[in-house]
Write an enzyme that holds these catalytic residues in place. Structure first.
Site, PDB file in Angstrom:
ATOM      1  N   PHE A   1      34.980  37.456  51.940  1.00 51.63           N
ATOM      2  CA  PHE A   1      33.643  37.828  52.395  1.00 51.63           C
ATOM      3  C   PHE A   1      32.719  37.862  51.190  1.00 51.63           C
ATOM      4  O   PHE A   1      32.885  38.677  50.278  1.00 51.63           O
ATOM      5  CB  PHE A   1      33.640  39.176  53.093  1.00 51.63           C
ATOM      6  CG  PHE A   1      32.276  39.570  53.606  1.00 51.63           C
ATOM      7  CD1 PHE A   1      31.647  38.818  54.582  1.00 51.63           C
ATOM      8  CD2 PHE A   1      31.616  40.687  53.098  1.00 51.63           C
ATOM      9  CE1 PHE A   1      30.383  39.160  55.056  1.00 51.63           C
ATOM     10  CE2 PHE A   1      30.362  41.048  53.563  1.00 51.63           C
ATOM     11  CZ  PHE A   1      29.744  40.288  54.542  1.00 51.63           C
TER      12      PHE A   1
ATOM     13  N   TYR B   1      29.044  38.446  49.597  1.00 54.18           N
ATOM     14  CA  TYR B   1      27.812  39.168  49.886  1.00 54.18           C
ATOM     15  C   TYR B   1      26.844  39.152  48.706  1.00 54.18           C
ATOM     16  O   TYR B   1      25.743  39.682  48.793  1.00 54.18           O
ATOM     17  CB  TYR B   1      28.121  40.621  50.278  1.00 54.18           C
ATOM     18  CG  TYR B   1      28.926  41.396  49.257  1.00 54.18           C
ATOM     19  CD1 TYR B   1      28.308  42.102  48.233  1.00 54.18           C
ATOM     20  CD2 TYR B   1      30.318  41.422  49.326  1.00 54.18           C
ATOM     21  CE1 TYR B   1      29.056  42.808  47.306  1.00 54.18           C
ATOM     22  CE2 TYR B   1      31.060  42.132  48.405  1.00 54.18           C
ATOM     23  CZ  TYR B   1      30.432  42.822  47.393  1.00 54.18           C
ATOM     24  OH  TYR B   1      31.178  43.520  46.473  1.00 54.18           O
ATOM     25  N   GLY B   2      27.249  38.529  47.598  1.00 60.87           N
ATOM     26  CA  GLY B   2      26.402  38.421  46.407  1.00 60.87           C
ATOM     27  C   GLY B   2      26.562  37.043  45.795  1.00 60.87           C
ATOM     28  O   GLY B   2      26.399  36.030  46.484  1.00 60.87           O
ATOM     29  N   SER B   3      26.954  36.986  44.548  1.00 61.40           N
ATOM     30  CA  SER B   3      27.007  35.695  43.852  1.00 61.40           C
ATOM     31  C   SER B   3      28.100  34.767  44.371  1.00 61.40           C
ATOM     32  O   SER B   3      28.029  33.552  44.143  1.00 61.40           O
ATOM     33  CB  SER B   3      27.186  35.915  42.344  1.00 61.40           C
ATOM     34  OG  SER B   3      28.393  36.595  42.066  1.00 61.40           O
TER      35      SER B   3
ATOM     36  N   GLU C   1      36.326  39.143  39.774  1.00 55.47           N
ATOM     37  CA  GLU C   1      35.985  40.366  40.500  1.00 55.47           C
ATOM     38  C   GLU C   1      36.795  41.591  40.065  1.00 55.47           C
ATOM     39  O   GLU C   1      36.320  42.722  40.215  1.00 55.47           O
ATOM     40  CB  GLU C   1      36.191  40.150  42.004  1.00 55.47           C
ATOM     41  CG  GLU C   1      35.424  38.978  42.594  1.00 55.47           C
ATOM     42  CD  GLU C   1      33.926  39.171  42.542  1.00 55.47           C
ATOM     43  OE1 GLU C   1      33.468  40.326  42.525  1.00 55.47           O
ATOM     44  OE2 GLU C   1      33.204  38.149  42.518  1.00 55.47           O
TER      45      GLU C   1
END
Length: 241
Positions: free
Chosen positions: A68, A70-72, A145
């Site tokens: 999922f 949601y940013g970069s 991450e």
């Protein structure tokens, strides 16, 4: 909105597949920030294997793994992606709640990074990584991450916009959620503080302005309008005048 190109000094280490394959972010942090606690390569691989070993049966039947984004990860995944679906995650919302003194921040110009916090919901993109070379591809994601331990991974179900997806539009995916016990996790920041850090934060990976603008640009291209992000971007832009 055009994708933002930072007016700050040119970034030294662009976030690319090459950067992750050659572990350049780890090398840089070890050299310039030796006091930062980093997850070892072995710990990253153990974490990946745990996620694969605990993959829900329905997720295994999907083939490969969805992440999922949601940013970069939306606009710069740096890994092999063979499918993308817009989706909503219930129970979490994105927020600038991780303070940066490296990456897109520095000790002199600290910034903020998006993470997922409990409550509400978040629209983003389910990006699919094929089964072939999955462990190797996930290692690139984990180096990005999970290196500084500011996030933790978990399996979640997403509500997709594709009604032909499994479970009537539900997909299993891995999502990276804020580690609320991490020293970089911040809460109750005033909007003025958030605006200042987004306006001035930059480091070896680029600026927070670039990160915010590119995220909004790609969300808009997918017909996703995050009101809070757009309000922040408008205030950052107004403060530059």
């Amino acid at each position: 909105m055009e994708k933002e190109h930072s007016s700050f000094p040119v970034q030294s280490i662009p976030m690319t597949r090459h950067t992750l394959m050659n572990n350049l972010v780890r090398d840089y942090l070890c050299q310039h920030f030796p006091n930062i606690s980093l997850a070892s390569e072995e710990a990253l691989k153990v974490s990946i294997q745990h996620m694969l070993d605990t993959r829900p049966e329905e997720a295994a039947q999907q083939g490969g793994v969805y992440l999922f984004a949601y940013g970069s990860l939306i606009w710069n995944p740096c890994v092999e992606v063979d499918d993308r679906k817009t989706a909503r995650l219930y129970g979490y919302h994105r927020d600038f709640c991780l303070e940066l003194t490296h990456g897109r921040g520095s000790p002199e110009h600290p910034g903020l990074m998006l993470a997922l916090k409990q409550g509400g919901s978040c629209r983003g993109v389910a990006i699919h990584m094929p089964e072939s070379n999955l462990a190797e591809e996930l290692l690139l994601v984990w180096r990005r991450e999970m290196l500084t331990k500011a996030y933790y991974p978990r399996w979640v179900k997403l509500a997709t916009d594709d009604q032909e997806a499994s479970q009537n539009g539900r997909l299993w995916a891995i999502v990276f959620v804020a580690n609320t016990h991490h020293e970089r996790y911040v809460t109750d920041l005033t909007e003025e503080t958030v605006i200042h850090k987004l306006k001035t934060g930059y480091g070896v990976l680029g600026s927070c302005q670039e990160y915010l603008a590119n995220t909004i640009h790609d969300l808009r291209s997918l017909n996703i309008h995050d009101r809070k992000l757009e309000q922040l971007a408008a205030r950052v832009e107004a403060s530059r005048v």
